[in-house]
Design a protein around this motif. Structure first.
Motif, PDB file in Angstrom:
ATOM      1  N   ASN A 184       4.741  77.212  19.262  1.00 35.46           N
ATOM      2  CA  ASN A 184       3.837  76.310  18.534  1.00 35.46           C
ATOM      3  C   ASN A 184       2.401  76.430  19.048  1.00 35.46           C
ATOM      4  N   HIS A 185       2.095  77.609  19.586  1.00 37.87           N
ATOM      5  CA  HIS A 185       0.745  77.847  20.091  1.00 37.87           C
ATOM      6  C   HIS A 185      -0.295  77.715  18.987  1.00 37.87           C
ATOM      7  N   LEU A 186      -0.025  78.301  17.814  1.00 43.55           N
ATOM      8  CA  LEU A 186      -0.975  78.251  16.707  1.00 43.55           C
ATOM      9  C   LEU A 186      -1.146  76.835  16.182  1.00 43.55           C
ATOM     10  N   THR A 187      -0.064  76.076  16.138  1.00 43.23           N
ATOM     11  CA  THR A 187      -0.165  74.686  15.671  1.00 43.23           C
ATOM     12  C   THR A 187      -1.014  73.851  16.615  1.00 43.23           C
ATOM     13  N   PHE A 188      -0.821  74.062  17.901  1.00 41.53           N
ATOM     14  CA  PHE A 188      -1.613  73.327  18.880  1.00 41.53           C
ATOM     15  C   PHE A 188      -3.100  73.676  18.763  1.00 41.53           C
ATOM     16  N   LEU A 189      -3.406  74.986  18.641  1.00 41.39           N
ATOM     17  CA  LEU A 189      -4.805  75.384  18.525  1.00 41.39           C
ATOM     18  C   LEU A 189      -5.424  74.920  17.210  1.00 41.39           C
TER      19      LEU A 189
ATOM     20  N   PHE B  92      -9.638  73.702  33.705  1.00 43.76           N
ATOM     21  CA  PHE B  92     -10.711  74.150  32.814  1.00 43.76           C
ATOM     22  C   PHE B  92     -10.095  74.966  31.687  1.00 43.76           C
ATOM     23  N   GLY B  93     -10.296  74.501  30.464  1.00 44.89           N
ATOM     24  CA  GLY B  93      -9.800  75.231  29.314  1.00 44.89           C
ATOM     25  C   GLY B  93      -8.365  74.894  28.983  1.00 44.89           C
ATOM     26  N   ILE B  94      -7.746  75.798  28.239  1.00 45.47           N
ATOM     27  CA  ILE B  94      -6.384  75.594  27.755  1.00 45.47           C
ATOM     28  C   ILE B  94      -5.405  76.209  28.751  1.00 45.47           C
ATOM     29  N   ASP B  95      -4.329  75.501  28.970  1.00 43.39           N
ATOM     30  CA  ASP B  95      -3.302  75.949  29.909  1.00 43.39           C
ATOM     31  C   ASP B  95      -2.711  77.273  29.446  1.00 43.39           C
ATOM     32  N   PRO B  96      -2.582  78.264  30.330  1.00 44.94           N
ATOM     33  CA  PRO B  96      -2.057  79.578  29.901  1.00 44.94           C
ATOM     34  C   PRO B  96      -0.620  79.532  29.430  1.00 44.94           C
ATOM     35  N   ILE B  97       0.116  78.474  29.741  1.00 41.39           N
ATOM     36  CA  ILE B  97       1.509  78.421  29.300  1.00 41.39           C
ATOM     37  C   ILE B  97       1.608  78.276  27.780  1.00 41.39           C
ATOM     38  N   TRP B  98       0.532  77.826  27.155  1.00 37.49           N
ATOM     39  CA  TRP B  98       0.553  77.696  25.696  1.00 37.49           C
ATOM     40  C   TRP B  98       0.612  79.058  25.016  1.00 37.49           C
ATOM     41  N   SER B  99       0.185  80.118  25.684  1.00 39.35           N
ATOM     42  CA  SER B  99       0.264  81.450  25.074  1.00 39.35           C
ATOM     43  C   SER B  99       1.701  81.924  24.920  1.00 39.35           C
TER      44      SER B  99
ATOM     45  N   ALA C 162      -3.937  85.623  27.715  1.00 43.45           N
ATOM     46  CA  ALA C 162      -4.260  84.470  28.545  1.00 43.45           C
ATOM     47  C   ALA C 162      -4.322  84.892  30.017  1.00 43.45           C
ATOM     48  N   THR C 163      -5.187  84.258  30.770  1.00 41.14           N
ATOM     49  CA  THR C 163      -5.353  84.541  32.192  1.00 41.14           C
ATOM     50  C   THR C 163      -4.998  83.299  32.993  1.00 41.14           C
ATOM     51  N   VAL C 164      -4.369  83.522  34.124  1.00 39.87           N
ATOM     52  CA  VAL C 164      -3.943  82.415  34.993  1.00 39.87           C
ATOM     53  C   VAL C 164      -4.959  82.331  36.135  1.00 39.87           C
TER      54      VAL C 164
ATOM     55  N   ALA D 134     -17.455  69.171   5.991  1.00 38.52           N
ATOM     56  CA  ALA D 134     -16.387  70.129   5.688  1.00 38.52           C
ATOM     57  C   ALA D 134     -16.823  71.554   5.999  1.00 38.52           C
ATOM     58  N   SER D 135     -18.133  71.829   5.869  1.00 36.70           N
ATOM     59  CA  SER D 135     -18.635  73.175   6.135  1.00 36.70           C
ATOM     60  C   SER D 135     -18.486  73.549   7.610  1.00 36.70           C
ATOM     61  N   TYR D 136     -18.554  72.573   8.487  1.00 35.07           N
ATOM     62  CA  TYR D 136     -18.395  72.873   9.913  1.00 35.07           C
ATOM     63  C   TYR D 136     -16.971  73.270  10.261  1.00 35.07           C
ATOM     64  N   LEU D 137     -16.029  73.070   9.339  1.00 35.70           N
ATOM     65  CA  LEU D 137     -14.664  73.530   9.595  1.00 35.70           C
ATOM     66  C   LEU D 137     -14.579  75.055   9.648  1.00 35.70           C
ATOM     67  N   ARG D 138     -15.662  75.738   9.245  1.00 30.07           N
ATOM     68  CA  ARG D 138     -15.673  77.187   9.381  1.00 30.07           C
ATOM     69  C   ARG D 138     -15.607  77.594  10.859  1.00 30.07           C
ATOM     70  N   LEU D 139     -16.043  76.696  11.748  1.00 26.75           N
ATOM     71  CA  LEU D 139     -15.899  76.981  13.178  1.00 26.75           C
ATOM     72  C   LEU D 139     -14.428  77.128  13.546  1.00 26.75           C
ATOM     73  N   TRP D 140     -13.607  76.256  13.000  1.00 26.98           N
ATOM     74  CA  TRP D 140     -12.158  76.297  13.240  1.00 26.98           C
ATOM     75  C   TRP D 140     -11.553  77.550  12.601  1.00 26.98           C
ATOM     76  N   ALA D 141     -11.920  77.819  11.346  1.00 28.51           N
ATOM     77  CA  ALA D 141     -11.292  78.913  10.607  1.00 28.51           C
ATOM     78  C   ALA D 141     -11.638  80.268  11.239  1.00 28.51           C
ATOM     79  N   LEU D 142     -12.911  80.499  11.541  1.00 30.88           N
ATOM     80  CA  LEU D 142     -13.293  81.801  12.074  1.00 30.88           C
ATOM     81  C   LEU D 142     -12.816  81.988  13.510  1.00 30.88           C
ATOM     82  N   SER D 143     -12.710  80.886  14.260  1.00 24.45           N
ATOM     83  CA  SER D 143     -12.174  81.006  15.611  1.00 24.45           C
ATOM     84  C   SER D 143     -10.714  81.434  15.585  1.00 24.45           C
ATOM     85  N   LEU D 144      -9.934  80.841  14.705  1.00 28.50           N
ATOM     86  CA  LEU D 144      -8.526  81.235  14.583  1.00 28.50           C
ATOM     87  C   LEU D 144      -8.413  82.653  14.044  1.00 28.50           C
ATOM     88  N   ALA D 145      -9.267  83.011  13.086  1.00 29.38           N
ATOM     89  CA  ALA D 145      -9.207  84.369  12.541  1.00 29.38           C
ATOM     90  C   ALA D 145      -9.524  85.404  13.615  1.00 29.38           C
TER      91      ALA D 145
END
Length: 820
Positions: free
Chosen positions: A520-525, A509-516, A463-465, A722-733
């Protein structure tokens, strides 16, 4: 709409070409590359067409050119690229090119044959010299005997029973891999009545055929008896040995043959061969281009029909309507010398015209993605302009990382900046050609990945500040009374946004770097990216359905707006659009103070289809149950409309036209009784051609097609969402793979040493391994995976809402490929 948003208007033109200028006219059309000829002689065999003799002459010349080209490659030379802009030669030049090419080919055959004969003779003389040199060596040793003692004399005394036998000799050379078999066979066939000596040549000799150096085995065989000699000669012939009869017995052989003129003769032959090959290098490339163009012209002329007077050729060709003036001008200029100008005019046609979409360097790769699914029907909405934005963006959603996107962007930018270099264009590597062809696609994919990487706040998983964080740990520590004992017993601390000063506001802009830093960073994402995927998917599909409106309006299918597009939008937005509404509404209405008691969207969506409610899950807004029930009923009500609306309307329209046609026929029959100059039935059918098409209407086929479309759309809305959930899965992967690579490589390397020298020494191989793994796994493998998933989302989930892809491309008659 422009040609990029919809294919251009294409017309069927009829061309009347004067016979004397037909070749010139078609040649000029090939230079323009604007028309596609239709074959008017489809029922005529290829061997019975008008210009088949000229085509065969061109093919014979191509065979000669192939021989010349192989000879050039055999000599280790390369043909230079042909000069650009070579026109198709006039027919009278065909005989000149044929004569010159045949003369060059014959010269090459003669010179090559002489060279091979000289080399074969020199090789034979060298082998002979090696054999004679073996005869001047030490005395022969018997390799095999008949079993008698070594002291037993080999020859009987002159007055014995063998006094008439005389010792003979056979000398020659054989290939090394055959020597052992030859020696063994000689021993078995001759029962040991011989003495054989095998020896390798001291120097390697050049093979006259391949030109490679090779070692040979020379042999000298002494025997007695005529029958033994015949056997030896037959065996050596079977092994393809070079046999040289020695003039004298061993030990008294003359000096090996030597000719000082052989190198000079071979040198002169090679110099003359190089001169002939130089002429071939200079003349062959332009000849190849010209003959290919000439053959293409004659093949196009074979598709034309001959007029009744044999004074002109009649051709039909597809051409873009806006290019017809240019075609007319080119034909006029080409036929001006013949005295009669060629004529072009549009003719009506019921066949579906081909699809013509002009592309540039930038749009070619995006259009190729669409065409890989299927070429669009004539005048159908083209998805390529929208794919320019949606494809890189959906790829970037799955590949979001500033560092990885920047590397991809720089790689594509280097290809874009060097795209005009000849070495880049002429590269033969297929993988490189694939990357180079999609350089602008890679450029946008990398640029969008940088954008989504800033949204995810990830750069090589770090993460970048950029802006100050919206969370204050100091405020939480001051107001919560954290003591040293509390901190010692609680390694994990939580920040409460309800405490004043802890949550200062959303990150700019974007996600707060403190979440890194949070556990529970993964749960939030997970929650964020899953909802984002659903929103993007429903928006993408709804946009595809809306694009179908332009198809219906353009083709005059107004009934499909009400009977198909409207029910599809109601079904899609009533169910899954409402799901997007609940996600956005919850984001806007639920604050941090009420987060603990916030309702579950998933439970509300399930209860929507079950027409029930959950007492523990409070509603999002008043009257939610009524709204949900009304939306489900409305969505289910659109299914029968979508299923039966279009078939019933087409059936009603068909019967209405049949009644009109019947009334018209009654009027015509009445006119026949009153008018003596009535027209025949053939003219009536020509005047009303639509009646035959209306008679082909089959309700069962229309209903079956509509049923398949209805089932596919209704079930597809569920599966596609449901197929568009691949955006979520591949982003996390992708994010987790980046994190694992950083933790397993760079973090270990950074922790190996504390001193400056040790760190510098360790980080070199560690960073090299990190760079290689990043490119190989995260850029290549993960990039290819995200590319394929984005491709599937466009082909299956987006394009099937409005794009049929059942057309065919306009394939113009052009010389551009022959020039290359």
């Amino acid at each position: 709409m422009g040609s990029m948003f919809r294919s251009e208007e294409v017309s069927l033109a009829q061309l009347f070409l004067p016979t004397a200028a037909a070749y010139t006219c078609v040649s000029q059309l090939g230079e323009l590359g604007l028309v596609e000829f239709r074959d008017l002689n489809a029922s005529v065999s290829a061997f019975q067409r008008r210009f088949v003799v000229d085509v065969r002459r061109c093919e014979e010349l191509e065979k000669t050119f192939t021989f010349l080209q192989e000879e050039v490659r055999r000599a280790g030379l390369a043909l230079p690229p042909p000069e650009g802009g070579l026109p198709a030669p006039p027919p009278r030049d065909l005989l000149r090119i044929q004569e010159e090419s045949d003369r060059l080919a014959q010269e090459l055959r003669d010179v090559r044959g002489n060279e091979q004969a000289l080399r074969a003779q020199l090789h034979k003389l060298q082998l002979h010299a090696a054999v004679l040199g073996q005869g001047q060596g030490p005395a022969l040793a018997a390799t095999h005997t008949d079993g008698s003692s070594e002291r037993t004399p080999l020859l009987q005394p002159p007055k014995g029973p063998h006094q008439d036998l005389r010792v003979n000799f056979v000398a020659g050379a054989v290939e090394p891999h055959k020597a052992a078999a030859l020696e063994r066979l000689l021993w078995r066939a001759c029962r040991g009545f011989l003495i054989a000596s095998f020896r390798e040549t001291e120097q390697q000799l050049e093979d006259p055929v391949t030109g490679e150096p090779a070692t040979w085995m020379t042999f000298l065989i002494s025997y007695w008896g005529e029958q033994i000699g015949q056997k030896i000669r037959k065996i050596t012939d079977c092994f393809h040995c070079h046999v040289f009869p020695p003039a004298n017995p061993p030990g008294a052989c003359p000096a090996p043959p030597h000719c000082p003129f052989w190198p000079q003769v071979l040198g002169e032959t090679e110099r003359f061969l190089n001169q002939v090959l130089g002429r071939v290098q200079r003349l062959l490339p332009p000849w190849q281009v010209q003959i290919r163009k000439m053959k293409a012209v004659y093949l196009a002329l074979n598709q034309c029909s001959v007029s009744a007077t044999y004074k002109c050729l009649i051709a039909e060709a597809w051409c873009a309507t806006r290019d017809l003036p240019a075609v007319q001008q080119a034909l006029h200029d080409s036929s001006s010398e013949a005295g009669v100008s060629a004529v072009v005019h549009r003719i009506p046609c019921r066949d579906m015209p081909p699809t013509l979409i002009r592309t540039t360097r930038f749009t070619a790769s995006f259009q190729a993605i669409v065409d890989a699914y299927g070429v669009g029907r004539y005048q159908e909405v083209n998805p390529a302009p929208y794919t320019i934005i949606t494809f890189p963006f959906l790829f970037a959603v799955m590949f979001g990382d500033v560092g990885h996107g920047l590397l991809m962007f720089l790689f594509a930018l280097a290809m874009v900046l060097a795209e005009d270099r000849p070495a880049i264009k002429t590269a033969k590597n297929e993988i490189w050609q694939t990357f180079f062809g999609g350089r602008y696609l890679l450029l946008l994919m990398g640029l969008f990945s940088v954008y989504t990487g800033f949204i995810y706040n990830e750069c090589f998983s770090r993460a970048t500040v950029i802006f100050p964080s919206g969370w204050s740990v100091a405020a939480m520590a001051n107001q919560s009374g954290w003591s040293d004992k509390f901190l010692a017993n609680h390694p994990l601390l939580s920040l409460d946004p309800n405490i004043t000063g802890v949550f200062l506001g959303p990150y700019p802009f974007g996600i707060d770097p403190i979440w890194s830093l949070a556990v529970n960073h993964l749960t939030f994402l997970n929650s964020f990216k899953m909802k984002m995927s659903v929103i993007l998917g429903v928006t993408h599909m709804a946009f595809g359905v809306v694009l179908g409106v332009f198809n219906h309006i353009h083709f005059g299918q107004w009934h499909r707006l009400v009977l198909e597009t409207l029910p599809e939008l109601v079904f899609l937005l009533g169910l899954f659009g409402y799901l997007v509404f609940m996600v956005v509404y919850k984001w806007l209405r639920v604050s941090a103070a009420g987060a603990s008691s916030a309702p579950s969207i998933l439970i509300h969506f399930i209860n929507m289809f079950l027409f029930s409610r959950s007492p523990t899950n409070r509603p999002l807004f008043p009257g939610q149950e009524v709204v949900q029930s009304a939306l489900v009923v409305l969505a289910l009500a659109t299914v029968p409309v979508l299923l039966l609306g279009t078939p019933l309307f087409l059936r009603w329209n068909h019967h209405r036209r049949l009644r009109r046609a019947g009334q018209l026929q009654d009027e015509v029959k009445t006119g026949l009784l009153d008018s003596p100059d009535a027209r025949g039935s053939d003219e009536e059918k020509a005047e009303h051609p639509g009646d035959q098409e209306e008679a082909k209407f089959v309700l069962s086929e229309v209903f079956m097609h509509q049923a398949i479309h209805t089932i596919e759309f209704c079930l597809g809305c569920i599966s596609n969402t449901a197929s568009y959930l691949r955006l979520w899965a591949l982003s996390l992967a992708h994010a987790q793979l980046s994190e694992v690579l950083w933790a397993m490589v760079m973090r270990i390397g950074l922790g190996m040493g504390r001193e400056m020298g040790v760190v510098a020494l360790v980080l070199v191989p560690v960073f090299a391994a990190f760079a290689v793994l990043t490119v190989a796994i995260l850029l290549v493998m993960e990039g290819l995976s995200a590319f394929l998933h984005a491709l599937r989302l466009h082909w299956v989930e987006f394009q099937n809402k409005f794009y049929s892809g059942t057309g065919y491309k306009l394939n113009p008659f052009t010389f551009s490929m022959e020039d290359q």
